[in-house]
Scaffold this motif. Structure first.
Motif, PDB file in Angstrom:
ATOM      1  N   ALA A  84       0.813  -1.216   0.000  1.00  7.56           N
ATOM      2  CA  ALA A  84       0.000   0.000   0.000  1.00  7.56           C
ATOM      3  C   ALA A  84       0.845   1.264   0.000  1.00  7.56           C
ATOM      4  O   ALA A  84       0.537   2.234  -0.704  1.00  7.56           O
ATOM      5  CB  ALA A  84      -0.939  -0.003   1.208  1.00  7.56           C
ATOM      6  N   ALA A  85       1.925   1.274   0.789  1.00  9.61           N
ATOM      7  CA  ALA A  85       2.755   2.476   0.877  1.00  9.61           C
ATOM      8  C   ALA A  85       3.326   2.847  -0.485  1.00  9.61           C
ATOM      9  O   ALA A  85       3.402   4.032  -0.844  1.00  9.61           O
ATOM     10  CB  ALA A  85       3.875   2.257   1.894  1.00  9.61           C
ATOM     11  N   GLU A  86       3.719   1.843  -1.247  1.00 14.89           N
ATOM     12  CA  GLU A  86       4.270   2.109  -2.574  1.00 14.89           C
ATOM     13  C   GLU A  86       3.186   2.573  -3.542  1.00 14.89           C
ATOM     14  O   GLU A  86       3.388   3.524  -4.307  1.00 14.89           O
ATOM     15  CB  GLU A  86       4.938   0.840  -3.112  1.00 14.89           C
ATOM     16  N   ILE A  87       2.022   1.908  -3.524  1.00 19.13           N
ATOM     17  CA  ILE A  87       0.914   2.280  -4.416  1.00 19.13           C
ATOM     18  C   ILE A  87       0.481   3.717  -4.165  1.00 19.13           C
ATOM     19  O   ILE A  87       0.239   4.484  -5.115  1.00 19.13           O
ATOM     20  CB  ILE A  87      -0.274   1.325  -4.217  1.00 19.13           C
ATOM     21  N   LEU A  88       0.407   4.124  -2.919  1.00 13.59           N
ATOM     22  CA  LEU A  88      -0.064   5.467  -2.585  1.00 13.59           C
ATOM     23  C   LEU A  88       0.868   6.552  -3.124  1.00 13.59           C
ATOM     24  O   LEU A  88       0.427   7.687  -3.350  1.00 13.59           O
ATOM     25  CB  LEU A  88      -0.213   5.611  -1.066  1.00 13.59           C
ATOM     26  N   GLN A  89       2.122   6.233  -3.335  1.00 12.20           N
ATOM     27  CA  GLN A  89       3.083   7.230  -3.802  1.00 12.20           C
ATOM     28  C   GLN A  89       3.224   7.260  -5.324  1.00 12.20           C
ATOM     29  O   GLN A  89       3.970   8.073  -5.866  1.00 12.20           O
ATOM     30  CB  GLN A  89       4.445   6.981  -3.162  1.00 12.20           C
ATOM     31  N   ARG A  90       2.516   6.392  -6.010  1.00 10.90           N
ATOM     32  CA  ARG A  90       2.585   6.391  -7.472  1.00 10.90           C
ATOM     33  C   ARG A  90       1.684   7.470  -8.063  1.00 10.90           C
ATOM     34  O   ARG A  90       0.721   7.924  -7.438  1.00 10.90           O
ATOM     35  CB  ARG A  90       2.171   5.029  -8.024  1.00 10.90           C
ATOM     36  N   TYR A  91       1.982   7.847  -9.307  1.00 11.45           N
ATOM     37  CA  TYR A  91       1.099   8.704 -10.087  1.00 11.45           C
ATOM     38  C   TYR A  91       0.138   7.817 -10.883  1.00 11.45           C
ATOM     39  O   TYR A  91       0.460   6.655 -11.179  1.00 11.45           O
ATOM     40  CB  TYR A  91       1.897   9.597 -11.027  1.00 11.45           C
ATOM     41  N   PRO A  92      -1.030   8.341 -11.235  1.00 11.80           N
ATOM     42  CA  PRO A  92      -2.015   7.521 -11.956  1.00 11.80           C
ATOM     43  C   PRO A  92      -1.463   6.870 -13.222  1.00 11.80           C
ATOM     44  O   PRO A  92      -1.834   5.738 -13.538  1.00 11.80           O
ATOM     45  CB  PRO A  92      -3.128   8.520 -12.270  1.00 11.80           C
ATOM     46  N   TYR A  93      -0.561   7.561 -13.942  1.00 12.63           N
ATOM     47  CA  TYR A  93      -0.055   6.982 -15.199  1.00 12.63           C
ATOM     48  C   TYR A  93       0.797   5.742 -14.945  1.00 12.63           C
ATOM     49  O   TYR A  93       1.073   4.971 -15.867  1.00 12.63           O
ATOM     50  CB  TYR A  93       0.734   8.027 -15.988  1.00 12.63           C
ATOM     51  N   GLU A  94       1.219   5.549 -13.690  1.00 13.07           N
ATOM     52  CA  GLU A  94       2.027   4.382 -13.350  1.00 13.07           C
ATOM     53  C   GLU A  94       1.172   3.166 -12.985  1.00 13.07           C
ATOM     54  O   GLU A  94       1.717   2.105 -12.663  1.00 13.07           O
ATOM     55  CB  GLU A  94       2.959   4.718 -12.184  1.00 13.07           C
ATOM     56  N   LEU A  95      -0.134   3.311 -13.042  1.00 18.94           N
ATOM     57  CA  LEU A  95      -1.052   2.225 -12.695  1.00 18.94           C
ATOM     58  C   LEU A  95      -1.771   1.737 -13.946  1.00 18.94           C
ATOM     59  O   LEU A  95      -2.004   2.491 -14.890  1.00 18.94           O
ATOM     60  CB  LEU A  95      -2.094   2.703 -11.685  1.00 18.94           C
ATOM     61  N   SER A  96      -2.146   0.478 -13.942  1.00 15.71           N
ATOM     62  CA  SER A  96      -2.977  -0.072 -15.017  1.00 15.71           C
ATOM     63  C   SER A  96      -4.419   0.388 -14.826  1.00 15.71           C
ATOM     64  O   SER A  96      -4.784   0.942 -13.779  1.00 15.71           O
ATOM     65  CB  SER A  96      -2.917  -1.596 -15.000  1.00 15.71           C
ATOM     66  N   GLY A  97      -5.250   0.138 -15.841  1.00 15.13           N
ATOM     67  CA  GLY A  97      -6.654   0.508 -15.729  1.00 15.13           C
ATOM     68  C   GLY A  97      -7.340  -0.193 -14.578  1.00 15.13           C
ATOM     69  O   GLY A  97      -8.138   0.419 -13.837  1.00 15.13           O
ATOM     70  N   GLY A  98      -7.047  -1.471 -14.392  1.00 13.01           N
ATOM     71  CA  GLY A  98      -7.643  -2.203 -13.281  1.00 13.01           C
ATOM     72  C   GLY A  98      -7.196  -1.671 -11.937  1.00 13.01           C
ATOM     73  O   GLY A  98      -8.001  -1.570 -10.993  1.00 13.01           O
TER      74      GLY A  98
ATOM     75  N   ASP B 122     -10.180  -4.551 -19.648  1.00 10.57           N
ATOM     76  CA  ASP B 122     -10.042  -5.797 -20.393  1.00 10.57           C
ATOM     77  C   ASP B 122     -10.862  -6.893 -19.714  1.00 10.57           C
ATOM     78  O   ASP B 122     -10.959  -6.942 -18.481  1.00 10.57           O
ATOM     79  CB  ASP B 122      -8.579  -6.227 -20.457  1.00 10.57           C
ATOM     80  N   VAL B 123     -11.389  -7.775 -20.535  1.00  5.85           N
ATOM     81  CA  VAL B 123     -12.206  -8.867 -20.006  1.00  5.85           C
ATOM     82  C   VAL B 123     -11.435  -9.675 -18.973  1.00  5.85           C
ATOM     83  O   VAL B 123     -11.997 -10.129 -17.971  1.00  5.85           O
ATOM     84  CB  VAL B 123     -12.679  -9.770 -21.162  1.00  5.85           C
ATOM     85  N   SER B 124     -10.143  -9.827 -19.179  1.00  2.00           N
ATOM     86  CA  SER B 124      -9.328 -10.662 -18.306  1.00  2.00           C
ATOM     87  C   SER B 124      -9.234 -10.139 -16.880  1.00  2.00           C
ATOM     88  O   SER B 124      -8.933 -10.902 -15.961  1.00  2.00           O
ATOM     89  CB  SER B 124      -7.919 -10.812 -18.892  1.00  2.00           C
ATOM     90  N   ILE B 125      -9.467  -8.832 -16.671  1.00  2.83           N
ATOM     91  CA  ILE B 125      -9.343  -8.286 -15.313  1.00  2.83           C
ATOM     92  C   ILE B 125     -10.682  -7.852 -14.726  1.00  2.83           C
ATOM     93  O   ILE B 125     -10.726  -7.377 -13.601  1.00  2.83           O
ATOM     94  CB  ILE B 125      -8.353  -7.100 -15.287  1.00  2.83           C
ATOM     95  N   ARG B 126     -11.761  -8.053 -15.467  1.00  3.60           N
ATOM     96  CA  ARG B 126     -13.064  -7.653 -14.934  1.00  3.60           C
ATOM     97  C   ARG B 126     -13.466  -8.475 -13.722  1.00  3.60           C
ATOM     98  O   ARG B 126     -14.025  -7.950 -12.749  1.00  3.60           O
ATOM     99  CB  ARG B 126     -14.134  -7.768 -16.025  1.00  3.60           C
TER     100      ARG B 126
END
Length: 335
Positions: A150-164, A192-196
């Motif tokens: 969580a600590a790492e995810i919170l410090q990312r920018y949106p462009y560094e995350l996938s759509g899911g 994508d269907v694979s991550i729904r």
């Protein structure tokens, strides 16, 4: 004290929203939602299913107070939203009934790190928390939607995350407010269907772990079967069928529900309407005349369907349908 599972959380009474179209003196009104009566219980996932333009998202925005009803009423925990007064009461309701939007790429500000939106919401809706407690709660809700560390995810920018991952952050933002009902407007349609399935599992997990209810708005009736307790089918601003998920999908009563299911072949869902025989006539929702709004596409339409608007009627325990033909058939069987 927690309310018992299954007790009523939200109800609408003849909820209606019309939009004026045309010039200043125009008398044309688009009937986006007409006299909708729905209930959502505690710890329940309810699907609102229908094609684009059926009024699903308008209902979500009415419940989120983005739009005001033209008429009718919304009751939350037994109290009318019309009685809410002042910013404090409005903020309290919006924290208890937040919305997760369709587009995960537009719902986060690209200029800020992921923690910005969550921390801002916590500061606005949960003023009792200290800065350290807000940081801990932000980490907790991110982990609750399956994002680690969580600590790492919170410090990312949106462009560094996938759509899911972005859509999971949308659920985390909503969860941070300690909601009782989350309005999820087509939350997986752009993924994508694979991550729904992963996102649908997040909804199911949050219902179990956090006790939150969901209104899941979708055009994909197959996903409703996977995750929802009840299904409401919407067409042309009306709820045309509603009931327990398996009852509605195994024994659809309304021809429109049968049409939707014909696009998702399943041996458990008997079909009586051939999709090739149904005319692709859109519903008339601008100053609509009386009658069933599906009549021009329905191969079973009768004269009464052009004259009288059918009302939702219970044809089986908990299973309601707004169809003259289905109601007459059920009455004949009962007789």
């Amino acid at each position: 004290m927690n309310e018992p599972t299954g007790s009523e959380l939200l109800r609408t009474v003849d909820l209606t929203r019309h939009f004026k179209i045309g010039g200043g003196f125009s008398r044309h009104n688009l009937h986006a939602v007409d006299e909708v009566n729905l209930t959502i219980n505690r710890r329940e996932i309810v699907a609102l299913v229908g094609e684009s333009g059926s009024g699903k998202s308008t209902i979500a925005r009415l419940l989120a107070q983005v739009y005001k009803p033209t008429s009718g009423e919304i009751r939350f925990e037994g109290k009318s939203l019309g009685a809410l007064r002042g910013r404090k009461q409005q903020l309290a309701y919006r924290g208890e009934v937040p919305m997760v939007f369709q587009d995960p790429f537009a719902s986060l500000n690209p200029a800020y790190r992921v923690d910005h939106g969550i921390m801002r919401g916590l500061k606005l809706h949960r003023t009792e928390l200290s800065p350290a407690e807000r940081r801990a709660e932000a980490a907790r809700v991110v982990e609750a939607v399956g994002l680690n560390p969580a600590a790492e995810i919170l410090q990312r920018y949106p462009y560094e995350l996938s759509g899911g991952q972005r859509q999971r952050i949308g659920f985390a933002q909503a969860l941070a407010y300690r909601p009782k009902l989350i309005l999820a407007d087509e939350p997986v349609s752009m993924l994508d269907v694979s991550i729904r399935i992963g996102l649908l599992n997040v909804m199911a997990d949050l219902r179990e772990s956090e006790g939150v209810s969901f209104l899941y708005i979708t055009h994909d009736i197959a996903s409703a079967r996977y995750v929802c307790d009840r299904v409401m089918v919407m067409y042309g601003g009306h709820i045309v069928e509603a009931g327990p998920t398996e009852d509605v999908l195994q024994e659809p009563k309304h021809p429109y529900t049968q049409l939707l299911l014909s696009a998702v072949p399943d041996p458990r869902a008997p079909l009586t309407v051939d999709v090739d025989t149904v005319k692709a006539e859109p519903p008339k929702v601008v100053n609509p005349p009386a009658g069933c709004r599906f009549r021009d596409r329905c191969p079973l339409a009768e004269p009464i369907c052009h004259e009288v608007t059918p009302k939702l009627t219970e044809l089986a325990p908990g299973h309601e349908t707004a169809c003259h033909v289905a109601q007459r058939a059920a009455a004949g069987v009962a007789g």
